[in-house]
Design a protein around this motif. Structure first.
Motif, mmCIF file in Angstrom:
data_model
loop_
_atom_site.group_PDB
_atom_site.id
_atom_site.type_symbol
_atom_site.label_atom_id
_atom_site.label_comp_id
_atom_site.label_asym_id
_atom_site.label_seq_id
_atom_site.Cartn_x
_atom_site.Cartn_y
_atom_site.Cartn_z
ATOM 1 N N MET A 1 3.074 10.330 4.784
ATOM 2 C CA MET A 1 1.657 10.611 4.518
ATOM 3 C C MET A 1 1.282 10.035 3.143
ATOM 4 O O MET A 1 2.069 10.140 2.197
ATOM 5 C CB MET A 1 1.496 12.119 4.473
ATOM 6 C CG MET A 1 0.150 12.589 4.793
ATOM 7 S SD MET A 1 0.197 13.502 6.334
ATOM 8 C CE MET A 1 0.597 15.122 5.754
ATOM 9 N N ILE A 2 0.080 9.498 3.054
ATOM 10 C CA ILE A 2 -0.367 8.944 1.763
ATOM 11 C C ILE A 2 -1.620 9.697 1.309
ATOM 12 O O ILE A 2 -2.566 9.842 2.088
ATOM 13 C CB ILE A 2 -0.644 7.437 1.907
ATOM 14 C CG1 ILE A 2 0.696 6.706 2.100
ATOM 15 C CG2 ILE A 2 -1.386 6.889 0.696
ATOM 16 C CD1 ILE A 2 0.552 5.279 2.540
ATOM 17 N N ARG A 3 -1.564 10.205 0.088
ATOM 18 C CA ARG A 3 -2.699 10.966 -0.429
ATOM 19 C C ARG A 3 -3.104 10.481 -1.818
ATOM 20 O O ARG A 3 -2.268 10.195 -2.654
ATOM 21 C CB ARG A 3 -2.335 12.470 -0.541
ATOM 22 C CG ARG A 3 -2.245 13.199 0.790
ATOM 23 C CD ARG A 3 -3.628 13.394 1.402
ATOM 24 N NE ARG A 3 -3.555 13.995 2.728
ATOM 25 C CZ ARG A 3 -3.374 13.342 3.874
ATOM 26 N NH1 ARG A 3 -3.249 12.011 3.856
ATOM 27 N NH2 ARG A 3 -3.346 13.961 5.024
ATOM 28 N N ASP A 4 -4.419 10.456 -2.025
ATOM 29 C CA ASP A 4 -4.961 10.054 -3.324
ATOM 30 C C ASP A 4 -5.141 11.312 -4.172
ATOM 31 O O ASP A 4 -6.262 11.761 -4.431
ATOM 32 C CB ASP A 4 -6.297 9.326 -3.097
ATOM 33 C CG ASP A 4 -6.650 8.418 -4.257
ATOM 34 O OD1 ASP A 4 -5.889 8.380 -5.233
ATOM 35 O OD2 ASP A 4 -7.698 7.764 -4.170
ATOM 36 N N PHE A 5 -4.020 11.905 -4.595
ATOM 37 C CA PHE A 5 -4.049 13.157 -5.359
ATOM 38 C C PHE A 5 -4.879 12.973 -6.636
ATOM 39 O O PHE A 5 -4.652 12.043 -7.404
ATOM 40 C CB PHE A 5 -2.625 13.568 -5.745
ATOM 41 C CG PHE A 5 -1.769 13.940 -4.578
ATOM 42 C CD1 PHE A 5 -1.850 15.210 -4.011
ATOM 43 C CD2 PHE A 5 -0.872 13.026 -4.032
ATOM 44 C CE1 PHE A 5 -1.051 15.555 -2.933
ATOM 45 C CE2 PHE A 5 -0.073 13.366 -2.951
ATOM 46 C CZ PHE A 5 -0.163 14.630 -2.399
ATOM 47 N N THR A 6 -5.802 13.897 -6.857
ATOM 48 C CA THR A 6 -6.738 13.770 -7.979
ATOM 49 C C THR A 6 -6.630 15.006 -8.878
ATOM 50 O O THR A 6 -6.763 16.144 -8.393
ATOM 51 C CB THR A 6 -8.184 13.609 -7.448
ATOM 52 O OG1 THR A 6 -8.180 12.579 -6.456
ATOM 53 C CG2 THR A 6 -9.144 13.235 -8.562
ATOM 54 N N TYR A 7 -6.393 14.763 -10.150
ATOM 55 C CA TYR A 7 -6.145 15.869 -11.069
ATOM 56 C C TYR A 7 -7.443 16.632 -11.371
ATOM 57 O O TYR A 7 -8.507 16.024 -11.554
ATOM 58 C CB TYR A 7 -5.518 15.332 -12.364
ATOM 59 C CG TYR A 7 -5.023 16.429 -13.250
ATOM 60 C CD1 TYR A 7 -4.010 17.293 -12.844
ATOM 61 C CD2 TYR A 7 -5.577 16.637 -14.504
ATOM 62 C CE1 TYR A 7 -3.559 18.325 -13.649
ATOM 63 C CE2 TYR A 7 -5.134 17.664 -15.321
ATOM 64 C CZ TYR A 7 -4.130 18.495 -14.891
ATOM 65 O OH TYR A 7 -3.688 19.524 -15.694
ATOM 66 N N PRO B 1 -3.225 6.030 -4.640
ATOM 67 C CA PRO B 1 -2.587 6.852 -3.602
ATOM 68 C C PRO B 1 -1.064 6.878 -3.735
ATOM 69 O O PRO B 1 -0.467 5.912 -4.205
ATOM 70 C CB PRO B 1 -3.007 6.183 -2.303
ATOM 71 C CG PRO B 1 -3.449 4.822 -2.677
ATOM 72 C CD PRO B 1 -3.906 4.855 -4.094
ATOM 73 N N VAL B 2 -0.474 7.984 -3.304
ATOM 74 C CA VAL B 2 0.961 8.202 -3.467
ATOM 75 C C VAL B 2 1.524 8.666 -2.126
ATOM 76 O O VAL B 2 0.916 9.501 -1.441
ATOM 77 C CB VAL B 2 1.197 9.315 -4.526
ATOM 78 C CG1 VAL B 2 2.670 9.672 -4.643
ATOM 79 C CG2 VAL B 2 0.638 8.891 -5.875
ATOM 80 N N THR C 1 -5.748 10.470 -14.606
ATOM 81 C CA THR C 1 -4.500 11.185 -14.895
ATOM 82 C C THR C 1 -3.376 10.703 -13.970
ATOM 83 O O THR C 1 -3.498 10.814 -12.743
ATOM 84 C CB THR C 1 -4.707 12.702 -14.712
ATOM 85 O OG1 THR C 1 -5.836 13.093 -15.486
ATOM 86 C CG2 THR C 1 -3.465 13.486 -15.131
ATOM 87 N N PRO C 2 -2.264 10.199 -14.523
ATOM 88 C CA PRO C 2 -1.150 9.780 -13.664
ATOM 89 C C PRO C 2 -0.534 10.984 -12.956
ATOM 90 O O PRO C 2 -0.501 12.088 -13.513
ATOM 91 C CB PRO C 2 -0.138 9.166 -14.650
ATOM 92 C CG PRO C 2 -0.874 8.982 -15.935
ATOM 93 C CD PRO C 2 -2.000 9.960 -15.943
ATOM 94 N N ILE C 3 -0.023 10.749 -11.766
ATOM 95 C CA ILE C 3 0.503 11.844 -10.944
ATOM 96 C C ILE C 3 1.650 12.582 -11.657
ATOM 97 O O ILE C 3 1.757 13.809 -11.563
ATOM 98 C CB ILE C 3 0.921 11.317 -9.542
ATOM 99 C CG1 ILE C 3 1.278 12.455 -8.594
ATOM 100 C CG2 ILE C 3 2.058 10.320 -9.622
ATOM 101 C CD1 ILE C 3 0.118 13.141 -8.010
ATOM 102 N N GLU C 4 2.474 11.853 -12.397
ATOM 103 C CA GLU C 4 3.600 12.498 -13.105
ATOM 104 C C GLU C 4 3.075 13.523 -14.118
ATOM 105 O O GLU C 4 3.630 14.621 -14.251
ATOM 106 C CB GLU C 4 4.454 11.460 -13.859
ATOM 107 C CG GLU C 4 5.216 10.490 -12.979
ATOM 108 C CD GLU C 4 4.365 9.335 -12.494
ATOM 109 O OE1 GLU C 4 3.170 9.259 -12.857
ATOM 110 O OE2 GLU C 4 4.880 8.497 -11.731
ATOM 111 N N VAL C 5 2.008 13.148 -14.816
ATOM 112 C CA VAL C 5 1.428 14.034 -15.833
ATOM 113 C C VAL C 5 0.814 15.270 -15.162
ATOM 114 O O VAL C 5 1.025 16.410 -15.576
ATOM 115 C CB VAL C 5 0.357 13.268 -16.658
ATOM 116 C CG1 VAL C 5 -0.384 14.200 -17.599
ATOM 117 C CG2 VAL C 5 1.013 12.123 -17.415
ATOM 118 N N GLY C 6 0.072 15.036 -14.089
ATOM 119 C CA GLY C 6 -0.599 16.138 -13.396
ATOM 120 C C GLY C 6 0.394 17.121 -12.795
ATOM 121 O O GLY C 6 0.226 18.342 -12.899
ATOM 122 N N ILE C 7 1.453 16.603 -12.173
ATOM 123 C CA ILE C 7 2.462 17.482 -11.570
ATOM 124 C C ILE C 7 3.160 18.291 -12.666
ATOM 125 O O ILE C 7 3.383 19.495 -12.531
ATOM 126 C CB ILE C 7 3.482 16.663 -10.737
ATOM 127 C CG1 ILE C 7 2.816 16.189 -9.444
ATOM 128 C CG2 ILE C 7 4.727 17.490 -10.428
ATOM 129 C CD1 ILE C 7 3.727 15.396 -8.505
#
Ligand code: NAD
Length: 332
Positions: free
Chosen positions: A214-220, A260-261, A310-316
């Motif tokens: 699954m690919i999602r454009d996770f948004t902080y 997207p990730v 916001t990069p996904i690593e930072v948000g997570i």
């Protein structure tokens, strides 16, 4: 400025209201504090908002027409940020009536309130889910969105049509916000980041849908709040004269990360942050889910000069820090 924010006990509504209050605005909050997920989390968010003197809260159901008419007459808000809704794609297959009640009847009462009190700008939550299985990436606001994959998506598309109609008939300036998988501190317990974190910490199986493809454009969340904040002060103008002959002052904008990730990558970043591997259970794609989301944010940038960043690593990492602090050793 007097601002009505609906869904203030919810994830996005809480953050939006907090940002406005920190900026000295007067915020009127509405939420029915339903038990779709842990009401203690909602109570805690509200407790934080109540620390601000200029916060006024009504526990009310937007599906109750009389109550909503009365509230609009009393508050007479200049701006409305409408975030209350029954959220969740999968739950809409189990409990469809919650969606028509809150997202259709409830939304109509918001529109009526705006009409009766002459609101200057209505911003309302739509969703990336309106794009359905759109194969053309990234998703642009001008893409056709006629094939919703779930009743949830159908209600969000219906909201866009309803808002367009009210904008056309009564000249109400309105902006629909297509959010893309929003995540961050105080996030929703039914969403992937929260359920994955909980399961990994508890050593329970992590259900990885669509075999992790699954690919999602996770948004902080802070990026979503920034986008809303910038849009709030502006208002779409009617084009080519006032309605009904001109184009109504209604617009729809993506608020997504444009990065997207894949779910497997998302999980790997989370495992690294928690320093613990997930007990992965690979599953097929679930009914109602879409394989990929990916936002074009050119229109948002043209309107506001802002792109989520916001990069996904930072948000997570920020989410996990919050989670561990909030739950302490309990890991709820
Ligand atoms: P949330 O469930 O945390 O917040 C919604 C709030 O609305 C809840 O506190 C709930 O109690 C309240 N509510 C529901 N029905 C109501 C009713 N009938 N009357 C009064 N209050 C009611 O969800 P969220 O993630 O904060 O989402 C906010 C909005 O953004 C929703 O419209 C949702 O559909 C939309 N959205 C969210 C995402 C996301 O990734 N979080 C993505 C796309 C769209």
């Amino acid at each position: 400025m007097s601002i009505l924010v609906t869904g203030t006990a919810g994830f996005i509504g809480f953050h939006v209201a907090k940002r406005l209050l920190e900026g000295g605005e007067v915020v009127w909050g509405v939420d029915n504090c339903n038990d779709y997920y842990d009401p203690r989390l909602k109570a805690k968010r509200l407790e934080m908002l109540h620390a601000f003197e200029q916060f006024h809260f009504y526990k009310a159901d937007i599906a109750d027409q009389t109550t909503m008419d009365g509230l609009f007459r009393k508050i007479r808000p200049e701006r409305v940020i409408h975030l209350a809704a029954q959220a969740g794609v999968r739950y809409s297959l189990e409990n469809p009536h919650a969606y028509t009640t809150s997202n259709i009847a409830g939304f109509l009462h918001i529109l009526e309130g705006c009409r009766q009190t002459g609101v200057k700008h209505l911003l309302y939550a739509s969703s990336s889910s309106v794009y359905g299985g759109n194969k053309k990436l990234p998703f642009c606001e001008t893409d056709p969105v006629d094939e919703p994959n779930s009743l949830y998506a159908a209600t969000k598309k219906a909201n866009e049509l309803m808002a367009y109609t009210y904008s056309h008939l009564y000249g109400i300036p309105a902006t629909g916000l297509r959010f893309f998988t929003v995540y961050g501190p105080w996030g929703r317990p039914d969403m992937a980041l929260y359920t994955f974190t909980r399961a990994i910490l508890a050593g329970e199986p992590v259900r990885v849908f669509n075999h992790g493809k699954m690919i999602r454009d996770f948004t902080y969340i802070d990026d979503v709040v920034e986008g809303i904040h910038r849009l709030m002060g502006r208002q779409p103008e009617p084009q080519d004269g006032k309605p009904p002959h001109g184009k109504p002052p209604h617009q729809v904008l993506n608020i997504g990360n444009h990065q997207p990730v894949e779910l497997l990558q998302f999980l790997a970043i989370l495992e690294q942050k928690l320093n613990k591997p997930a007990n992965r259970h690979y599953m097929p794609i679930q009914p109602g889910d879409v394989p990929a989301t990916f936002a074009s944010v050119d229109a948002l940038y043209a309107e506001t000069g802002f792109r989520p960043q916001t990069p996904i690593e930072v948000g997570i990492s920020r989410f996990v820090d919050w989670y561990l602090h909030y739950y302490g050793d309990a890991h709820a």
